[in-house]
Design a protein around this motif. Structure first.
Motif, PDB file in Angstrom:
ATOM      1  N   ILE A 166      -6.754 -14.407   5.578  1.00 59.60           N
ATOM      2  CA  ILE A 166      -6.778 -13.118   6.265  1.00 59.60           C
ATOM      3  C   ILE A 166      -6.127 -12.059   5.383  1.00 59.60           C
ATOM      4  O   ILE A 166      -5.255 -12.350   4.563  1.00 59.60           O
ATOM      5  N   SER A 167      -6.576 -10.840   5.526  1.00 58.65           N
ATOM      6  CA  SER A 167      -5.947  -9.687   4.891  1.00 58.65           C
ATOM      7  C   SER A 167      -5.737  -8.641   5.971  1.00 58.65           C
ATOM      8  O   SER A 167      -6.518  -8.549   6.927  1.00 58.65           O
ATOM      9  N   PHE A 168      -4.704  -7.846   5.823  1.00 62.06           N
ATOM     10  CA  PHE A 168      -4.334  -6.919   6.898  1.00 62.06           C
ATOM     11  C   PHE A 168      -3.554  -5.746   6.317  1.00 62.06           C
ATOM     12  O   PHE A 168      -2.933  -5.844   5.257  1.00 62.06           O
ATOM     13  N   LYS A 169      -3.593  -4.640   7.006  1.00 64.67           N
ATOM     14  CA  LYS A 169      -2.847  -3.458   6.596  1.00 64.67           C
ATOM     15  C   LYS A 169      -1.372  -3.645   6.930  1.00 64.67           C
ATOM     16  O   LYS A 169      -1.012  -4.210   7.953  1.00 64.67           O
ATOM     17  N   THR A 170      -0.526  -3.137   6.044  1.00 67.40           N
ATOM     18  CA  THR A 170       0.905  -3.216   6.258  1.00 67.40           C
ATOM     19  C   THR A 170       1.529  -1.863   5.942  1.00 67.40           C
ATOM     20  O   THR A 170       0.807  -0.852   5.842  1.00 67.40           O
ATOM     21  N   GLU A 171       2.846  -1.811   5.808  1.00 65.16           N
ATOM     22  CA  GLU A 171       3.529  -0.535   5.561  1.00 65.16           C
ATOM     23  C   GLU A 171       3.094   0.074   4.224  1.00 65.16           C
ATOM     24  O   GLU A 171       2.571  -0.611   3.357  1.00 65.16           O
ATOM     25  N   GLU A 194       8.339  -6.686   6.076  1.00 66.02           N
ATOM     26  CA  GLU A 194       7.319  -5.842   6.711  1.00 66.02           C
ATOM     27  C   GLU A 194       5.961  -6.544   6.762  1.00 66.02           C
ATOM     28  O   GLU A 194       5.235  -6.434   7.762  1.00 66.02           O
ATOM     29  N   ASP A 195       5.622  -7.268   5.697  1.00 65.56           N
ATOM     30  CA  ASP A 195       4.315  -7.928   5.661  1.00 65.56           C
ATOM     31  C   ASP A 195       4.246  -9.092   6.631  1.00 65.56           C
ATOM     32  O   ASP A 195       3.182  -9.383   7.193  1.00 65.56           O
ATOM     33  N   CYS A 196       5.364  -9.770   6.855  1.00 61.53           N
ATOM     34  CA  CYS A 196       5.404 -10.827   7.868  1.00 61.53           C
ATOM     35  C   CYS A 196       5.222 -10.234   9.269  1.00 61.53           C
ATOM     36  O   CYS A 196       4.508 -10.791  10.105  1.00 61.53           O
ATOM     37  N   VAL A 197       5.861  -9.101   9.509  1.00 62.13           N
ATOM     38  CA  VAL A 197       5.685  -8.405  10.794  1.00 62.13           C
ATOM     39  C   VAL A 197       4.230  -7.976  10.968  1.00 62.13           C
ATOM     40  O   VAL A 197       3.632  -8.161  12.034  1.00 62.13           O
ATOM     41  N   SER A 198       3.644  -7.420   9.916  1.00 60.48           N
ATOM     42  CA  SER A 198       2.257  -6.948   9.985  1.00 60.48           C
ATOM     43  C   SER A 198       1.286  -8.103  10.207  1.00 60.48           C
ATOM     44  O   SER A 198       0.288  -7.951  10.920  1.00 60.48           O
ATOM     45  N   ASN A 246       0.661   1.860   3.744  1.00 61.87           N
ATOM     46  CA  ASN A 246      -0.805   1.799   3.704  1.00 61.87           C
ATOM     47  C   ASN A 246      -1.310   0.762   2.693  1.00 61.87           C
ATOM     48  O   ASN A 246      -2.377   0.918   2.096  1.00 61.87           O
ATOM     49  N   ALA A 247      -0.525  -0.285   2.505  1.00 66.45           N
ATOM     50  CA  ALA A 247      -0.893  -1.354   1.585  1.00 66.45           C
ATOM     51  C   ALA A 247      -1.635  -2.455   2.341  1.00 66.45           C
ATOM     52  O   ALA A 247      -1.687  -2.480   3.567  1.00 66.45           O
ATOM     53  N   THR A 248      -2.225  -3.369   1.578  1.00 64.56           N
ATOM     54  CA  THR A 248      -2.888  -4.543   2.131  1.00 64.56           C
ATOM     55  C   THR A 248      -2.112  -5.781   1.712  1.00 64.56           C
ATOM     56  O   THR A 248      -1.708  -5.901   0.550  1.00 64.56           O
ATOM     57  N   ARG A 286      -0.761  -8.090 -11.319  1.00 63.39           N
ATOM     58  CA  ARG A 286       0.594  -7.682 -11.680  1.00 63.39           C
ATOM     59  C   ARG A 286       1.148  -6.609 -10.745  1.00 63.39           C
ATOM     60  O   ARG A 286       2.312  -6.673 -10.333  1.00 63.39           O
ATOM     61  N   ALA A 287       0.329  -5.617 -10.397  1.00 68.73           N
ATOM     62  CA  ALA A 287       0.813  -4.519  -9.561  1.00 68.73           C
ATOM     63  C   ALA A 287       1.281  -5.034  -8.194  1.00 68.73           C
ATOM     64  O   ALA A 287       2.316  -4.606  -7.678  1.00 68.73           O
ATOM     65  N   TYR A 288       0.525  -5.964  -7.626  1.00 73.12           N
ATOM     66  CA  TYR A 288       0.905  -6.540  -6.330  1.00 73.12           C
ATOM     67  C   TYR A 288       2.199  -7.337  -6.474  1.00 73.12           C
ATOM     68  O   TYR A 288       3.098  -7.248  -5.629  1.00 73.12           O
ATOM     69  N   ARG A 289       2.301  -8.094  -7.569  1.00 78.89           N
ATOM     70  CA  ARG A 289       3.488  -8.923  -7.783  1.00 78.89           C
ATOM     71  C   ARG A 289       4.740  -8.064  -7.977  1.00 78.89           C
ATOM     72  O   ARG A 289       5.806  -8.362  -7.424  1.00 78.89           O
ATOM     73  N   LEU A 290       4.612  -6.984  -8.755  1.00 77.73           N
ATOM     74  CA  LEU A 290       5.770  -6.155  -9.060  1.00 77.73           C
ATOM     75  C   LEU A 290       6.117  -5.165  -7.949  1.00 77.73           C
ATOM     76  O   LEU A 290       7.151  -4.520  -8.010  1.00 77.73           O
ATOM     77  N   SER A 291       5.251  -5.046  -6.947  1.00 79.21           N
ATOM     78  CA  SER A 291       5.543  -4.093  -5.870  1.00 79.21           C
ATOM     79  C   SER A 291       6.808  -4.475  -5.104  1.00 79.21           C
ATOM     80  O   SER A 291       7.437  -3.629  -4.472  1.00 79.21           O
TER      81      SER A 291
END
Length: 322
Positions: free
Chosen positions: A182-187, A273-277, A189-191, A257-262
């Protein structure tokens, strides 16, 4: 968000002294993984200079890409001597790569740079080693636990050399819950991403007037990733009526890399936040009960669990194992 790993090359004399040292790749904005010499003496390595950990080589004094693909061919080096590729005869390489959290094995023609995926049946692959027309690796799937596997590249015959468990998983097959990506929107405006395991037990079902309770699972690292290999600790709960969501929060490997370094500078926030989302996504889709949500995790996943307990009102309980 600096990495700092560097790949240097130097000449060595007979007495062991070095000369003509030069920087080949790496630096504050580039992560280098698994430098290896090929049989013909060419230096290969994996770099994320284009956002994805892809294959490169140093040839004729220049760095050139071997094969570019929006997938990660490398892994975060939380343990020693990790290997995601190995050389074969005839100018070929066996390599593994991850897309959307699932690993695949492939043969790469080093001359023409054509990539041919191998149907192994495994979705979690690591520690790749090669021999004469065979490859050995750790492999697992949603229905099979991690095992040491030998694959004959001529016949595609698989041999399990050693399994990580002595449990007879064949008898458990009717009770195994297989994950959905699954993929979902989080804080911001990220995925973000996760593997969702619904309750599964042929002998019982969730009552018609109820929704399943949810367990949020957070991996360690924090730049590791959730595995799709059969995890009996997840199946323990799904066979007893729980749903489980194994979250690849921002900072996880396998999404570039961008996702990892975020997560750099945001640890304890983005992962939380992503666990909550992820939980809100499943609630809004009618999968789980919003009043019966708990969380569990170890290492940095334990820290994420403690953050969820401390800074949100989402959970009824949580378990931080270490």
């Amino acid at each position: 968000p600096w990495d700092g790993s560097q790949l240097w090359l130097a000449n060595m004399s007979e007495d062991g002294t070095l000369s003509n040292a030069r920087l080949i790749a790496g630096g504050s904005e580039e992560s280098i993984f698994q430098p290896e010499w090929s049989p013909d003496g060419t230096l290969y390595f994996i770099s994320d200079r284009t956002n994805w950990w892809n294959l490169y080589r140093f040839k004729a004094g220049c760095v050139e890409p071997v094969y570019l693909k929006p997938a990660d061919f490398g892994s975060p080096q939380w343990t020693m001597r990790m290997s995601q590729y190995g050389f074969l005869s005839g100018g070929r390489m066996v390599c593994s790569y991850v897309e959307e959290g699932k690993w695949q094995l492939a043969v790469l023609d080093l001359a023409g740079s054509s990539l041919k995926t191998i149907d192994t049946g495994f979705t979690d692959i690591s520690h790749v080693r090669t021999g004469q027309n065979f490859v050995v690796f750790f492999g697992g799937s949603p229905t099979s636990p991690t095992a040491l596997v030998k694959l004959n590249l001529d016949t595609n015959e698989k041999t399990i050399l050693k399994s990580s468990t002595q449990v007879d998983t064949q008898t458990l097959q009717p009770y195994i819950s297989e994950p959905t990506t699954i993929s979902f929107k989080t804080e911001e405006n990220a995925t973000a991403y996760a593997f969702y395991y619904p309750p599964e037990n042929p002998d019982f079902s969730v009552p018609a007037n109820e929704k399943a309770p949810l367990i949020i699972k957070s991996h360690g690292g924090p730049t590791a990733a959730a595995s799709t290999a059969l995890d009996l600790s997840i199946q323990y709960f799904t066979s007893r009526g729980f749903a489980v969501v194994d979250v690849n929060y921002r900072g996880s490997t396998g999404y570039g890399r961008a996702y990892r370094l975020s997560l750099y500078g945001n640890w304890g926030m983005y992962d939380m936040e992503d666990c909550v989302s992820a939980a809100h996504y499943l609630v809004e889709n009618g999968e789980v009960d919003d009043q019966r949500i708990v969380a569990r995790g170890g290492s940095s996943g334990g820290y994420t669990t403690l953050c969820l307990l401390t800074f949100t009102n989402l959970l009824k309980a949580g378990a931080s194992y270490y």
